[in-house]
Design a protein around this motif. Structure first.
Motif, PDB file in Angstrom:
ATOM      1  N   TYR A 237     -33.956 -95.289  49.533  1.00 43.85           N
ATOM      2  CA  TYR A 237     -33.284 -94.427  50.505  1.00 43.85           C
ATOM      3  C   TYR A 237     -32.334 -95.274  51.348  1.00 43.85           C
ATOM      4  O   TYR A 237     -32.633 -96.417  51.714  1.00 43.85           O
ATOM      5  N   LEU A 238     -31.198 -94.681  51.645  1.00 41.77           N
ATOM      6  CA  LEU A 238     -30.167 -95.323  52.448  1.00 41.77           C
ATOM      7  C   LEU A 238     -29.900 -94.448  53.658  1.00 41.77           C
ATOM      8  O   LEU A 238     -29.608 -93.263  53.516  1.00 41.77           O
ATOM      9  N   ALA A 239     -30.018 -95.019  54.856  1.00 45.99           N
ATOM     10  CA  ALA A 239     -29.782 -94.262  56.089  1.00 45.99           C
ATOM     11  C   ALA A 239     -28.903 -95.065  57.025  1.00 45.99           C
ATOM     12  O   ALA A 239     -28.939 -96.304  57.029  1.00 45.99           O
ATOM     13  N   MET A 240     -28.124 -94.344  57.854  1.00 43.76           N
ATOM     14  CA  MET A 240     -27.248 -94.982  58.833  1.00 43.76           C
ATOM     15  C   MET A 240     -26.786 -93.943  59.848  1.00 43.76           C
ATOM     16  O   MET A 240     -26.914 -92.733  59.608  1.00 43.76           O
ATOM     17  N   PRO A 241     -26.262 -94.376  60.985  1.00 45.86           N
ATOM     18  CA  PRO A 241     -25.679 -93.410  61.915  1.00 45.86           C
ATOM     19  C   PRO A 241     -24.556 -92.628  61.229  1.00 45.86           C
ATOM     20  O   PRO A 241     -23.732 -93.205  60.520  1.00 45.86           O
ATOM     21  N   ARG A 242     -24.547 -91.354  61.446  1.00 44.84           N
ATOM     22  CA  ARG A 242     -23.521 -90.505  60.839  1.00 44.84           C
ATOM     23  C   ARG A 242     -22.161 -90.778  61.476  1.00 44.84           C
ATOM     24  O   ARG A 242     -22.051 -90.990  62.685  1.00 44.84           O
ATOM     25  N   ASN A 243     -21.128 -90.841  60.642  1.00 47.71           N
ATOM     26  CA  ASN A 243     -19.741 -91.048  61.104  1.00 47.71           C
ATOM     27  C   ASN A 243     -19.570 -92.368  61.856  1.00 47.71           C
ATOM     28  O   ASN A 243     -18.805 -92.469  62.816  1.00 47.71           O
ATOM     29  N   ALA A 244     -20.292 -93.408  61.424  1.00 52.22           N
ATOM     30  CA  ALA A 244     -20.145 -94.725  62.053  1.00 52.22           C
ATOM     31  C   ALA A 244     -18.752 -95.286  61.771  1.00 52.22           C
ATOM     32  O   ALA A 244     -18.145 -95.018  60.723  1.00 52.22           O
ATOM     33  N   ALA A 245     -18.263 -96.076  62.702  1.00 48.50           N
ATOM     34  CA  ALA A 245     -16.944 -96.676  62.553  1.00 48.50           C
ATOM     35  C   ALA A 245     -16.968 -97.785  61.497  1.00 48.50           C
ATOM     36  O   ALA A 245     -18.019 -98.348  61.176  1.00 48.50           O
ATOM     37  N   ARG A 246     -15.806 -98.100  60.976  1.00 53.11           N
ATOM     38  CA  ARG A 246     -15.692 -99.212  60.026  1.00 53.11           C
ATOM     39  C   ARG A 246     -16.132-100.509  60.701  1.00 53.11           C
ATOM     40  O   ARG A 246     -15.873-100.741  61.862  1.00 53.11           O
ATOM     41  N   LYS A 247     -16.799-101.345  59.915  1.00 51.59           N
ATOM     42  CA  LYS A 247     -17.215-102.693  60.343  1.00 51.59           C
ATOM     43  C   LYS A 247     -18.014-102.682  61.646  1.00 51.59           C
ATOM     44  O   LYS A 247     -17.874-103.562  62.482  1.00 51.59           O
ATOM     45  N   SER A 248     -18.879-101.669  61.809  1.00 49.67           N
ATOM     46  CA  SER A 248     -19.614-101.536  63.065  1.00 49.67           C
ATOM     47  C   SER A 248     -21.114-101.783  62.944  1.00 49.67           C
ATOM     48  O   SER A 248     -21.795-101.926  63.968  1.00 49.67           O
ATOM     49  N   LEU A 249     -21.651-101.846  61.696  1.00 51.76           N
ATOM     50  CA  LEU A 249     -23.100-101.835  61.545  1.00 51.76           C
ATOM     51  C   LEU A 249     -23.626-103.049  60.773  1.00 51.76           C
ATOM     52  O   LEU A 249     -23.059-103.420  59.740  1.00 51.76           O
TER      53      LEU A 249
END
Length: 389
Positions: free
Chosen positions: A130-142
């Motif tokens: 499973y892959l999860a992340m903040p929705r609509n994250a900015a480029r090169k932010s995470l």
């Protein structure tokens, strides 16, 4: 009945709370019953002693002597890096063919975070998880967290979970978390499927193919970690700087391995990691550490020709990642001496090593739980949150 109740409340403590001593130090062990504290054991540490355990009534405590002296049994093969670079090259000739399916995770904020069921083609078995992340994250932010699981096939603890990915996607100021199982099994199958896998294809997996270097099961397990990173590091949201490999037991084994195989890994959280110096009995006696493969080989010469290519001593020695490692001083599964052997092989990393005198392989029992949670676990999460913020 009264004596049993009183006994159940016994707590042991050391004059050195972390349980780490040098030769010549005096170990003092205290037992606490209610408000009464009593010295129940005292001895002088001997040079060359390994981690030692003391039993008192219904509880135990352990300590370690001169951990900086532990060494790996066999040297790193001269062609170690060349061998693994070739294995990665072979894997990367295969297209990744990513398949992502967005899912809703009940009980989590699906508006703020997005979660996908993910499949990536790899050698023998795909990467699945499973892959999860903040929705609509900015480029090169995470930053990235790659999460690996403890040993086993059918147990709930050894399988990828969308919930785990969502929890870690919220670490720091948000992460890209990929949570994978070690085998490429289906993500969300009935329990019967995992039971069958445990008794058929993955039965005794830790010694499968151990007659040859390329056939050994852990080869593709480690390559799936690299494959997962290849994909998540291609995502535009990755900050291009931080990758944390996180795991416990076999998961810590995989975290150490991928840190040595992939220089993009910049931090490792290894909780009672396995796979370290599995033929340590050659230099310091005693039983081997998980996965206890040395005795599974037909001859010791065969083991000596294959196991060094899979020893986490040699993987972690290649890494410059910052290390946070937890060791249970009564752990007979992933033994302290083996883990210290790996840490001592690494001369490049900043290391934080946390020892628990009352931990076996799993977390301490209920009487020590608050102490563990408020000290060791607290330090772990402070490291994680600070690194990922």
């Amino acid at each position: 009945m009264i004596s049993i109740l009183t006994s159940a409340l016994v707590l042991l403590s050391l004059n050195k709370p972390d349980g780490v001593y040098s030769a010549g130090d005096t170990v003092k062990i205290y037992a606490t019953k209610g408000d009464e504290v009593t010295l129940v054991h005292e001895e002088v540490c001997k040079p060359g002693a390994q981690n030692i355990r003391f039993d008192y009534e219904d509880t135990c405590i352990g300590w370690v002597v001169d951990p900086e002296e532990y060494v790996q049994a066999l040297p790193c093969p001269k062609d170690f890096n060349r061998y693994w670079n070739e294995q990665k090259r072979i894997m990367r000739k295969l297209p990744i063919n990513p398949e992502l399916k967005e899912i809703n995770v009940p009980g989590y904020d699906n508006e703020k975070y997005v979660c996908y069921e993910v499949t990536l083609d790899c050698i023998n078995h795909p990467v699945r998880g499973y892959l999860a992340m903040p929705r609509n994250a900015a480029r090169k932010s995470l930053p990235i967290v790659i999460f690996a699981h403890a040993a086993g096939v059918a147990g709930n603890w050894c399988r990828a979970h969308a919930e785990e990915a969502m929890i870690r996607a919220a670490w720091g100021n948000g992460t890209i978390c990929i949570d994978i199982n070690a085998f490429g099994m289906l993500n969300d199958a009935p329990q019967a499927y995992f039971d069958i896998m445990e008794q058929t294809e993955f039965k005794n997996y830790s010694v499968k193919g151990s007659e040859t270097r390329e056939g050994y099961f852990f080869r593709t397990m480690y390559l799936r970690m690299v494959r997962a990173l290849d994909y998540v590091c291609s995502l535009p949201e990755w900050d291009g700087k931080r990758v944390m490999a996180y795991g416990q037991s076999q998961g810590g084994n995989q975290a150490f391995a991928v840190a040595g195989l992939d220089k993009r890994v910049t931090a490792v959280v290894g909780i009672v990691p396995g796979g370290c110096n599995n033929y340590g009995k050659l230099v310091y006696g005693g039983a081997d550490s998980w996965p206890v493969t040395y005795k599974a080989f037909m001859t010791s010469d065969l083991a000596k020709s294959i196991l060094p290519y899979y020893d986490c001593c040699n993987f972690i020695a290649q890494s410059k990642a910052e290390l946070f490692v937890e060791i249970g001083l009564m752990d007979t599964t992933c033994r302290p001496a083996s883990i210290y052997s790996a840490l001592n092989a690494n001369r490049k990393s900043v290391k934080t090593v946390i020892t628990s005198p009352w931990r076996y392989h799993n977390e301490p029992d209920a009487r020590y739980w608050d102490e563990w949670k408020n000290s060791i676990y607290k330090q772990r999460m402070e490291f994680v949150q600070d690194y990922l913020k």
